[in-house]
Write an enzyme that holds these catalytic residues in place. Structure first.
Site, PDB file in Angstrom:
ATOM      1  N   LYS A 171      49.676  -2.003 -11.520  1.00 26.34           N
ATOM      2  CA  LYS A 171      50.391  -2.520 -12.559  1.00 26.34           C
ATOM      3  C   LYS A 171      51.320  -3.640 -12.230  1.00 26.34           C
ATOM      4  CE  LYS A 171      53.913  -2.341 -15.442  1.00 26.34           C
ATOM      5  NZ  LYS A 171      54.230  -3.935 -15.602  1.00 26.34           N
ATOM      6  N   GLU A 246      59.881  -0.811  -1.448  1.00 26.68           N
ATOM      7  CA  GLU A 246      60.600  -1.885  -1.007  1.00 26.68           C
ATOM      8  C   GLU A 246      61.357  -2.528  -2.057  1.00 26.68           C
ATOM      9  OE1 GLU A 246      61.353  -5.124  -0.523  1.00 26.68           O
ATOM     10  OE2 GLU A 246      59.567  -6.172  -0.567  1.00 26.68           O
ATOM     11  N   CYS A 280      62.749 -10.908  -1.768  1.00 21.68           N
ATOM     12  CA  CYS A 280      63.554  -9.540  -1.165  1.00 21.68           C
ATOM     13  C   CYS A 280      64.107  -9.877   0.172  1.00 21.68           C
ATOM     14  CB  CYS A 280      62.485  -8.494  -1.222  1.00 21.68           C
ATOM     15  SG  CYS A 280      61.030  -8.906  -0.249  1.00 21.68           S
ATOM     16  N   GLU A 379      72.543  -7.814  -4.043  1.00 24.33           N
ATOM     17  CA  GLU A 379      71.339  -8.709  -4.261  1.00 24.33           C
ATOM     18  C   GLU A 379      71.467  -9.430  -5.352  1.00 24.33           C
ATOM     19  OE1 GLU A 379      67.265  -6.925  -4.766  1.00 24.33           O
ATOM     20  OE2 GLU A 379      66.695  -8.181  -3.121  1.00 24.33           O
TER      21      GLU A 379
HETATM   22  P1  NAP Z   1      61.785  -4.172 -11.877  1.00 24.63           P
HETATM   23  O1  NAP Z   1      62.186  -3.603 -13.120  1.00 24.63           O
HETATM   24  O2  NAP Z   1      62.062  -2.931 -10.705  1.00 24.63           O
HETATM   25  O3  NAP Z   1      60.259  -4.307 -11.789  1.00 24.63           O
HETATM   26  C1  NAP Z   1      59.448  -4.121 -10.543  1.00 24.63           C
HETATM   27  C2  NAP Z   1      57.970  -3.553 -11.089  1.00 24.63           C
HETATM   28  O4  NAP Z   1      58.181  -2.125 -11.514  1.00 24.63           O
HETATM   29  C3  NAP Z   1      57.329  -4.331 -12.416  1.00 24.63           C
HETATM   30  O5  NAP Z   1      56.070  -4.204 -12.188  1.00 24.63           O
HETATM   31  C4  NAP Z   1      57.932  -3.571 -13.466  1.00 24.63           C
HETATM   32  O6  NAP Z   1      57.175  -3.750 -14.578  1.00 24.63           O
HETATM   33  C5  NAP Z   1      57.990  -2.211 -13.183  1.00 24.63           C
HETATM   34  N1  NAP Z   1      58.599  -1.296 -13.635  1.00 24.63           N
HETATM   35  C6  NAP Z   1      59.781  -1.262 -14.486  1.00 24.63           C
HETATM   36  N2  NAP Z   1      60.082  -0.159 -15.021  1.00 24.63           N
HETATM   37  C7  NAP Z   1      59.627   0.860 -14.470  1.00 24.63           C
HETATM   38  C8  NAP Z   1      59.420   2.058 -14.652  1.00 24.63           C
HETATM   39  N3  NAP Z   1      60.220   2.875 -15.261  1.00 24.63           N
HETATM   40  N4  NAP Z   1      58.426   2.980 -13.996  1.00 24.63           N
HETATM   41  C9  NAP Z   1      57.537   2.166 -13.199  1.00 24.63           C
HETATM   42  N5  NAP Z   1      57.549   1.060 -13.076  1.00 24.63           N
HETATM   43  C10 NAP Z   1      58.437   0.213 -13.852  1.00 24.63           C
HETATM   44  O7  NAP Z   1      62.649  -5.300 -11.458  1.00 24.63           O
HETATM   45  P2  NAP Z   1      63.266  -6.593 -12.282  1.00 24.63           P
HETATM   46  O8  NAP Z   1      63.757  -5.916 -13.741  1.00 24.63           O
HETATM   47  O9  NAP Z   1      61.742  -6.963 -12.878  1.00 24.63           O
HETATM   48  O10 NAP Z   1      64.014  -7.136 -11.540  1.00 24.63           O
HETATM   49  C11 NAP Z   1      65.310  -6.870 -11.542  1.00 24.63           C
HETATM   50  C12 NAP Z   1      66.004  -6.848  -9.813  1.00 24.63           C
HETATM   51  O11 NAP Z   1      65.095  -6.097  -9.211  1.00 24.63           O
HETATM   52  C13 NAP Z   1      65.969  -8.136  -9.350  1.00 24.63           C
HETATM   53  O12 NAP Z   1      67.064  -8.901  -9.691  1.00 24.63           O
HETATM   54  C14 NAP Z   1      65.983  -7.858  -8.036  1.00 24.63           C
HETATM   55  O13 NAP Z   1      66.959  -7.427  -7.410  1.00 24.63           O
HETATM   56  C15 NAP Z   1      65.033  -6.783  -7.956  1.00 24.63           C
HETATM   57  N6  NAP Z   1      63.610  -7.111  -7.513  1.00 24.63           N
HETATM   58  C16 NAP Z   1      63.317  -6.892  -6.209  1.00 24.63           C
HETATM   59  C17 NAP Z   1      61.970  -7.471  -5.741  1.00 24.63           C
HETATM   60  C18 NAP Z   1      61.591  -7.348  -4.348  1.00 24.63           C
HETATM   61  O14 NAP Z   1      60.781  -8.148  -4.197  1.00 24.63           O
HETATM   62  N7  NAP Z   1      62.166  -6.517  -3.597  1.00 24.63           N
HETATM   63  C19 NAP Z   1      61.247  -7.837  -6.926  1.00 24.63           C
HETATM   64  C20 NAP Z   1      61.479  -8.055  -8.216  1.00 24.63           C
HETATM   65  C21 NAP Z   1      62.954  -7.770  -8.444  1.00 24.63           C
HETATM   66  P3  NAP Z   1      57.662  -4.761 -15.677  1.00 24.63           P
HETATM   67  O15 NAP Z   1      58.131  -6.011 -15.192  1.00 24.63           O
HETATM   68  O16 NAP Z   1      56.423  -4.827 -16.553  1.00 24.63           O
HETATM   69  O17 NAP Z   1      58.781  -4.095 -16.589  1.00 24.63           O
END
Ligand code: NAP
Ligand code: MG
Length: 477
Positions: A171, A246, A280, A379
């Site tokens: 996904k 992660e 990250c 972060e």
């Molecule tokens: P996120 O919501 O955690 O998204 C990561 C993944 O999880 C995406 O594929 C997302 O899908 C999916 N997801 C979202 N809600 C979910 C749920 N309830 N159940 C299962 N999967 C779900 O991250 P974001 O909102 O895009 O970014 C927010 C913050 O996360 C960033 O500012 C950063 O701090 C952190 N982040 C960290 C990393 C890393 O490499 N560690 C990468 C991205 C973000 P959708 O995107 O389709 O909603």
């Protein structure tokens, strides 16, 4: 129009619904993707189960490995198309996207060639017994991946899972999933049987939640935010499913008086600006020993001020942030920094030619006089670096370890004692000495401690994470 890949076929969502994909470059809709939901996830998991226990199980480790190597070669043959796709989807500079595609290819090569090197053990036991420990696949593995490095992440997560004989359901993030779909198509071309590599697109709270809660998955790996990581782990726990998380970081550079400035300054600036800080492992905290603080920070200011932000085609240091919500979030942190009394020492420049409607933020270097600000504790996921002085080695270690995160750190010193002592004291999964981030790190075990998550990916250790052991105890008298 991009489609999902379920059971070896390109498909739309059962509901027929689509989601707009917005370009970070100009904020405009540039394509649509299927809005997969629970029913689509269920089809994908069923297809994966049938593949894992049917045709895919018949492949030897060598045969699985050869398909992955073939996929790696197909990625390289299609590298330019994939790079353009990745750059358009994420907004990153085209040269960074090209690098990401090379790293993705490397993952399939590394794990493809490792597939037949995973050997079992023979354990000495009681007289009259022979004991074998063999490695088996987990079954159906779920992969929830973020938008910051979709191509690298799909390689990092899917390649070891397939090498070990699992069947995957991926996904990707709704904001950037085009390269993930394309690589699954190439997987079919390389010879993966139907159902071995499925991609369900859609919203996190719909498709992602349905996947992590599915009762017939055997493993889930997630990269993204802490909040969602915890939800994923809870959902997986309902069915006692193993989880690798992660969850980001707040990595520190610890710069000592005897630092090699020529090596350190460019690496430190690149370490926060790569992917516009949406990494990250971004080195977002700069701890500098007080005696050299002024002279060292002057060099960082010079380098940081050269930063230019632009579109993927302009191929500058930073692209736009991924979406409006990340753009607003990073701008809030910039405001918060000023309110908290942090001083701006340097800023980059947004190229005047970028579309006004894109999500470009100004890279900013702050200096703080204590570690209390949110800008040092949380972060940010943007091109924001905060510098702070320290006095002793002990204090440096305490400050580097002070946040809830523990993903990566760097020690900058020419002194072997300092290098080893500080590296060993760092509470995190990777420590660089006189360097920061290198070549994608495909071969290097990677993961977090504390709130950065648990479990390990990359390197050979991922093959253990994505498989299980069976102990066969044979009494032969
Ligand atoms: P996120 O919501 O955690 O998204 C990561 C993944 O999880 C995406 O594929 C997302 O899908 C999916 N997801 C979202 N809600 C979910 C749920 N309830 N159940 C299962 N999967 C779900 O991250 P974001 O909102 O895009 O970014 C927010 C913050 O996360 C960033 O500012 C950063 O701090 C952190 N982040 C960290 C990393 C890393 O490499 N560690 C990468 C991205 C973000 P959708 O995107 O389709 O909603
Ligand atoms: Mg989302």
């Amino acid at each position: 129009m991009p489609q999902m890949i379920i059971n070896g076929r390109k498909t739309d969502a059962i509901s027929g619904q689509m989601l707009d994909v917005i370009s970070p470059v100009d904020g405009a809709v540039f394509t649509q993707i299927p809005r997969g939901g629970e029913a689509d996830v269920d089809l994908a998991v069923k297809a994966a189960r049938i593949a894992a226990e049917g045709p895919w199980k018949e492949f030897t480790a060598l045969e699985r490995g050869r398909i992955l190597v073939k996929l790696s070669n197909l990625i390289l043959e299609n590298a330019e198309e994939l790079s353009q796709l990745e750059a358009r989807d994420t907004g990153k500079a085209i040269s960074s996207a090209r690098n990401d595609i090379q790293v993705m290819a490397r993952y399939f090569e590394f794990y493809g060639t490792a597939a037949d090197k995973v050997h079992g053990e023979v354990v000495p036991f009681l007289n009259g017994y022979g004991v074998q420990v063999i490695r088996e696949p987990l079954g159906v593995t779920a992969h929830i991946i973020p938008w910051n490095y979709p191509a690298q992440m799909v390689g990092r997560s899917v390649a070891p899972a397939l090498a070990m004989g699992n069947a995957c359901v991926v996904k990707p993030a709704e904001d950037a999933c085009l390269s993930v779909i394309r690589v699954a198509e190439l997987g079919l071309e390389a010879g993966l049987p139907s159902g071995v590599f499925n991609v369900v697109t859609g919203l996190g709270e719909e498709a992602g939640a349905a996947l992590s809660a599915h009762e017939d998955i055997n493993f889930v790996t997630f990269t993204g935010s802490n909040e969602v990581g915890v939800l994923v782990q809870k959902a997986a726990a309902e069915h006692a499913v193993k989880c690798v998380l992660e969850l980001g970081g707040k990595s520190a550079h610890v710069v000592f008086n005897d630092v090699n400035t020529k090596l350190a300054v460019p690496a430190i600036v690149k370490g926060i600006l790569a992917n516009a800080g949406q990494t990250c492992t971004a080195g977002s905290r700069l701890l500098i020993q007080r005696d050299i603080f002024n002279e060292f920070i002057d060099l960082v200011v010079d380098e940081f001020s050269k930063t230019r932000v632009g579109t993927p085609e302009m191929d500058l240091h930073c692209g736009p942030l991924i979406n409006k919500s990340q753009f607003d979030r990073v701008n809030r942190y910039l405001e918060k920094g000023k309110k908290d009394g942090l001083k701006i020492l340097a800023q980059g420049q947004i190229d005047p030619g970028v579309p006004e409607t894109g999500y470009y933020v100004t890279p900013t270097l702050f200096v703080a006089d204590n570690h209390d600000s949110d800008l040092l504790m949380q972060e940010i996921f943007g091109p924001v670096l905060v510098a702070l002085a320290f006095d002793t080695e002990e204090q440096a270690v305490q400050l580097a370890n002070i946040t809830d995160y523990g993903l990566m750190a760097a020690v900058w010193s020419e002194n072997g004692g300092i290098q080893q002592r500080v590296a060993k004291e760092m509470k995190c999964g990777q420590v660089y000495i006189n360097g920061f981030g290198a070549g994608g790190g495909v071969e290097l075990p990677f993961g977090g401690v504390k709130r950065s998550g648990h479990g390990r990916e990359k390197g050979l250790v991922a093959l253990e994470e994505m498989s299980t052991t069976k102990t066969i105890i044979h009494y032969h008298g």
